[in-house]
Design an enzyme around this catalytic site. Structure first.
Site, PDB file in Angstrom:
ATOM      1  N   HIS A 137      -9.628   1.334   4.028  1.00  0.00           N
ATOM      2  CA  HIS A 137      -8.566   0.362   4.350  1.00  0.00           C
ATOM      3  C   HIS A 137      -8.724  -0.878   3.494  1.00  0.00           C
ATOM      4  O   HIS A 137      -9.191  -1.920   4.003  1.00  0.00           O
ATOM      5  CB  HIS A 137      -8.637   0.013   5.826  1.00  0.00           C
ATOM      6  CG  HIS A 137      -7.385  -0.592   6.368  1.00  0.00           C
ATOM      7  ND1 HIS A 137      -7.109  -1.936   6.336  1.00  0.00           N
ATOM      8  CD2 HIS A 137      -6.308  -0.022   6.951  1.00  0.00           C
ATOM      9  CE1 HIS A 137      -5.944  -2.180   6.907  1.00  0.00           C
ATOM     10  NE2 HIS A 137      -5.436  -1.028   7.285  1.00  0.00           N
ATOM     11  N   ILE A 179      -8.736  -4.826   3.126  1.00  0.00           N
ATOM     12  CA  ILE A 179      -8.184  -5.718   4.150  1.00  0.00           C
ATOM     13  C   ILE A 179      -8.701  -5.244   5.503  1.00  0.00           C
ATOM     14  O   ILE A 179      -8.653  -4.049   5.806  1.00  0.00           O
ATOM     15  CB  ILE A 179      -6.641  -5.671   4.163  1.00  0.00           C
ATOM     16  CG1 ILE A 179      -6.070  -6.162   2.829  1.00  0.00           C
ATOM     17  CG2 ILE A 179      -6.095  -6.511   5.313  1.00  0.00           C
ATOM     18  CD1 ILE A 179      -4.561  -5.992   2.734  1.00  0.00           C
ATOM     19  N   GLY A 227      -5.800  -4.950  11.297  1.00  0.00           N
ATOM     20  CA  GLY A 227      -5.394  -5.886  12.346  1.00  0.00           C
ATOM     21  C   GLY A 227      -5.888  -5.474  13.719  1.00  0.00           C
ATOM     22  O   GLY A 227      -6.264  -6.313  14.536  1.00  0.00           O
ATOM     23  N   VAL A 228      -5.930  -4.186  13.984  1.00  0.00           N
ATOM     24  CA  VAL A 228      -6.393  -3.715  15.284  1.00  0.00           C
ATOM     25  C   VAL A 228      -7.850  -4.114  15.526  1.00  0.00           C
ATOM     26  O   VAL A 228      -8.250  -4.375  16.672  1.00  0.00           O
ATOM     27  CB  VAL A 228      -6.168  -2.182  15.410  1.00  0.00           C
ATOM     28  CG1 VAL A 228      -7.081  -1.425  14.473  1.00  0.00           C
ATOM     29  CG2 VAL A 228      -6.335  -1.726  16.836  1.00  0.00           C
ATOM     30  N   GLU A 254      -9.464  -6.331  18.461  1.00  0.00           N
ATOM     31  CA  GLU A 254     -10.657  -5.856  19.164  1.00  0.00           C
ATOM     32  C   GLU A 254     -11.741  -6.936  19.184  1.00  0.00           C
ATOM     33  O   GLU A 254     -12.403  -7.140  20.196  1.00  0.00           O
ATOM     34  CB  GLU A 254     -11.188  -4.578  18.507  1.00  0.00           C
ATOM     35  CG  GLU A 254     -12.521  -4.073  19.055  1.00  0.00           C
ATOM     36  CD  GLU A 254     -12.494  -3.679  20.530  1.00  0.00           C
ATOM     37  OE1 GLU A 254     -11.422  -3.313  21.040  1.00  0.00           O
ATOM     38  OE2 GLU A 254     -13.560  -3.745  21.163  1.00  0.00           O
TER      39      GLU A 254
END
Length: 139
Positions: free
Chosen positions: A47, A53, A56-57, A61
Site C-alpha cells: 500500500h 501511504i 486510512g483504516v 484503528e
C-alpha cells in the site's frame, strides 16, 4: 505518561497491528498518543510499493486503540470491539517518517459501550477524523 510496555498491559494488540507507540497526555475524558510511522511497516509492502501511504483504516484503528487506552484505567487487558465508525474523513496522506498524533475523547460511556471522537494529526495538521463506538469485552 505511558510507554509501550504499559500500553501492552492494557490492550491486546501486537505487532504488526499495535498502532500506538506512546501515550503523552491523559485527562479525565481525553488522551493524546502517537505512532512513529516507519518505512519498515508491513502494510507499505502493498500500500503502495512505489508510493507508500498508510491505509486510512489503520489510522482509524490507531484512534480506536488510543480510545481503548483511555477507557481502560486498569492493568487488566480489555478487548474493544468496533460497533460503528461514523463520519470518517481523510484529509492528507500519512507517509513513512511521519509522527501520527492521536487525540481522542470519550463522548459517552454506558456500561460496556463507549462512544468517542478521534482526530489524527501530523505536524499539527489534521489528517483524519472519525466518530467511533465500540463495546468493551473484558477477559
Amino acid at each position: 505518561m505511558m510507554n509501550i510496555a504499559e500500553i501492552k498491559k492494557r490492550i491486546p494488540h501486537r505487532y504488526p497491528f499495535l498502532l500506538v507507540d506512546r501515550v503523552t497526555k491523559i485527562g479525565e475524558n481525553t488522551l493524546e498518543a502517537y505512532k512513529n510511522v516507519s518505512v519498515n511497516e508491513e502494510f507499505f509492502n502493498g500500500h503502495f510499493p512505489d508510493y507508500p501511504i498508510m491505509p486510512g483504516v489503520l489510522i482509524v484503528e490507531g484512534m480506536a486503540q488510543a480510545l481503548g487506552l483511555l477507557v481502560n484505567a486498569d492493568d487488566e487487558p480489555i478487548t474493544p470491539l468496533f460497533a460503528s465508525i461514523e463520519s470518517a474523513k481523510f484529509k492528507k496522506p500519512v507517509v513513512p517518517g511521519d509522527r501520527l498524533v492521536y487525540e481522542v475523547e470519550v463522548i459517552k460511556a454506558k456500561r460496556s459501550i463507549v462512544k468517542g471522537r478521534g482526530v489524527a494529526k501530523v505536524d499539527g495538521e489534521v489528517v483524519a477524523t472519525a466518530d467511533l463506538m465500540f463495546a468493551i469485552m473484558k477477559k
